[in-house]
Design a protein around this motif. Structure first.
Motif, PDB file in Angstrom:
ATOM      1  N   GLU A   1      -4.084   1.970 -11.051  1.00  0.00           N
ATOM      2  CA  GLU A   1      -4.354   2.768 -10.020  1.00  0.00           C
ATOM      3  C   GLU A   1      -5.782   3.091  -9.414  1.00  0.00           C
ATOM      4  O   GLU A   1      -5.988   2.869  -8.726  1.00  0.00           O
TER       5      GLU A   1
ATOM      6  N   LEU B   1      -9.352   8.774  -2.486  1.00  0.00           N
ATOM      7  CA  LEU B   1      -8.709   8.530  -3.687  1.00  0.00           C
ATOM      8  C   LEU B   1      -8.299  10.396  -4.785  1.00  0.00           C
ATOM      9  O   LEU B   1      -9.258  11.192  -4.690  1.00  0.00           O
TER      10      LEU B   1
ATOM     11  N   SER C   1      -1.854  10.058 -12.961  1.00  0.00           N
ATOM     12  CA  SER C   1      -2.175   8.793 -12.080  1.00  0.00           C
ATOM     13  C   SER C   1      -2.677   7.494 -13.539  1.00  0.00           C
ATOM     14  O   SER C   1      -2.695   8.028 -14.691  1.00  0.00           O
TER      15      SER C   1
ATOM     16  N   ALA D   1       0.700  -0.939  -0.015  1.00  0.00           N
ATOM     17  CA  ALA D   1      -0.011  -0.011  -0.097  1.00  0.00           C
ATOM     18  C   ALA D   1       0.698   1.579   0.325  1.00  0.00           C
ATOM     19  O   ALA D   1       0.882   2.874  -0.158  1.00  0.00           O
TER      20      ALA D   1
ATOM     21  N   SER E   1      -6.846  -1.123  -9.430  1.00  0.00           N
ATOM     22  CA  SER E   1      -6.654  -1.355  -7.990  1.00  0.00           C
ATOM     23  C   SER E   1      -7.918  -0.837  -6.850  1.00  0.00           C
ATOM     24  O   SER E   1      -8.103  -1.072  -6.145  1.00  0.00           O
ATOM     25  N   ASP E   2      -8.139   0.192  -7.276  1.00  0.00           N
ATOM     26  CA  ASP E   2      -9.092   0.824  -6.054  1.00  0.00           C
ATOM     27  C   ASP E   2     -11.011   0.307  -6.876  1.00  0.00           C
ATOM     28  O   ASP E   2     -11.317   0.980  -8.069  1.00  0.00           O
TER      29      ASP E   2
ATOM     30  N   ARG F   1     -12.809   1.804  -6.326  1.00  0.00           N
ATOM     31  CA  ARG F   1     -14.124   3.536  -6.125  1.00  0.00           C
ATOM     32  C   ARG F   1     -14.104   3.516  -7.473  1.00  0.00           C
ATOM     33  O   ARG F   1     -14.868   4.292  -8.365  1.00  0.00           O
ATOM     34  N   SER F   2     -13.214   3.272  -8.409  1.00  0.00           N
ATOM     35  CA  SER F   2     -13.086   3.276  -9.905  1.00  0.00           C
ATOM     36  C   SER F   2     -12.201   2.192 -10.411  1.00  0.00           C
ATOM     37  O   SER F   2     -12.190   2.581 -11.791  1.00  0.00           O
ATOM     38  N   ARG F   3     -12.835   0.575 -10.434  1.00  0.00           N
ATOM     39  CA  ARG F   3     -12.293   0.290 -10.855  1.00  0.00           C
ATOM     40  C   ARG F   3     -13.172  -0.316 -11.891  1.00  0.00           C
ATOM     41  O   ARG F   3     -12.530  -0.826 -13.253  1.00  0.00           O
TER      42      ARG F   3
ATOM     43  N   LEU G   1     -11.074   2.740   4.120  1.00  0.00           N
ATOM     44  CA  LEU G   1     -10.261   3.632   2.522  1.00  0.00           C
ATOM     45  C   LEU G   1      -9.545   5.424   2.164  1.00  0.00           C
ATOM     46  O   LEU G   1     -10.523   5.575   3.222  1.00  0.00           O
TER      47      LEU G   1
END
Length: 306
Positions: free
Chosen positions: A258, A248, A254, A171, A261-262, A264-266, A245
């Motif tokens: 990235e 973001l 970016s 992380a 892997s998150d 919220r934005s996958r 979390l």
């Protein structure tokens, strides 16, 4: 460095008598060019008025030493992480950041004279049966770690058992391992005692400037128990869960990795990857030059959004 005359004296004595014990009185690590030629070194540091009696008791076996180094002793001054950043007049650049001491030497995979936590005894100790009471650790809980330590020698002794934690979540950039606890145990010959450590979320955490608080990511951590930072005897894996979390933060530089892997934005990241896969021809097995799924992920994950 020690004064040149002292190093010369040690080397000249060794020519006629190999059984030499070097007793160091020093306030900081020193270079020891003769360390592999002498059978024993007693590190006394600055022991104060009664240091002579303490040294006699150790050298003649009246007391079994049990001290451990609270710093790494490097092979030479230039190995030190601050070597190129210190001594420039009135300006000091703390460029080493968190990578000081054993954290630096481990990250560099560098040989050292004596590692952090090192210390010898007139007896020997074995480590067995490391256990955790809960291998899945939640955010507001505590964890108990136990390990059995046995005096396998023929005289009474004390051992300082050290516990380190390795963050495998990636992380953030962290040291290979970090000391999180130590306990001293006294053992008669052949005696075994169980050493116990208690850990909480803070034990696994790093300071996150975005949160202005300590933070430990969900995922795998290694708990390591040993006799020094480079003498790990027992290891066990645990899983952390329940972490909040992190904020973001997305910008033109970016990467798609990235986003993917998150959580919220996958979905957006995977949709963009699907479109790029079509462009690169990933998954099209009709051609010898087709791009594999793994290769396309590697390419896309490193691409900046711009």
């Amino acid at each position: 460095q020690l004064p040149a005359c002292q190093n010369l004296l040690i080397q000249e004595i060794l020519k006629v008598q190999p059984n030499v014990i070097v007793v160091l009185h020093n306030g900081a690590p020193v270079e020891m060019p003769w360390k592999d030629q002498v059978p024993a070194i007693l590190e006394a540091y600055l022991g104060g008025q009664a240091v002579g009696e303490a040294e006699i008791n150790i050298l003649y076996g009246k007391v079994n030493p049990s001290g451990k180094l609270a710093e790494t002793l490097p092979n030479k001054l230039s190995d030190n992480p601050s070597h190129l950043n210190f001594g420039d007049g009135e300006h000091v650049n703390y460029a080493e950041g968190i990578f000081v001491g054993y954290r630096y030497y481990d990250a560099k995979e560098m040989d050292v004279a004596f590692p952090f936590g090192h210390g010898l005894s007139y007896t020997a100790f074995s480590y067995d049966h490391i256990k955790v009471d809960d291998s899945t650790f939640i955010s507001d809980g505590t964890m108990q770690v136990t390990v059995d330590v046995t005096n396998t020698g023929d005289r009474f002794g004390k051992e300082i058992v050290q516990l380190y934690i390795q963050d495998c979540t990636k992380a953030c950039r962290r040291p290979l391992k970090e000391l999180k606890g130590f306990e001293k145990v006294s053992l008669e010959p052949g005696e075994t005692k169980t050493v116990t450590f208690k850990l909480d979320r803070r034990s696994f955490s790093w300071y996150c400037t975005d949160l202005h608080d300590w933070y430990a990511a969900d995922g795998t951590y290694q708990i390591m128990v040993g006799a020094s930072s480079r003498d790990i005897r027992q290891t066990v894996s645990v899983q952390l869960s329940g972490a909040p979390l992190l904020p973001l933060k997305l910008h033109a530089n970016s990467t798609f990795g990235e986003l993917i892997s998150d959580p919220r934005s996958r979905d957006f990241g995977l949709e963009m990857k699907r479109r790029l896969d079509a462009f690169f021809g990933a998954g099209n097995g009709d051609s010898d030059e087709a791009v594999s799924d793994d290769m396309s992920m590697a390419v896309v994950a490193s691409m900046p959004l711009r």
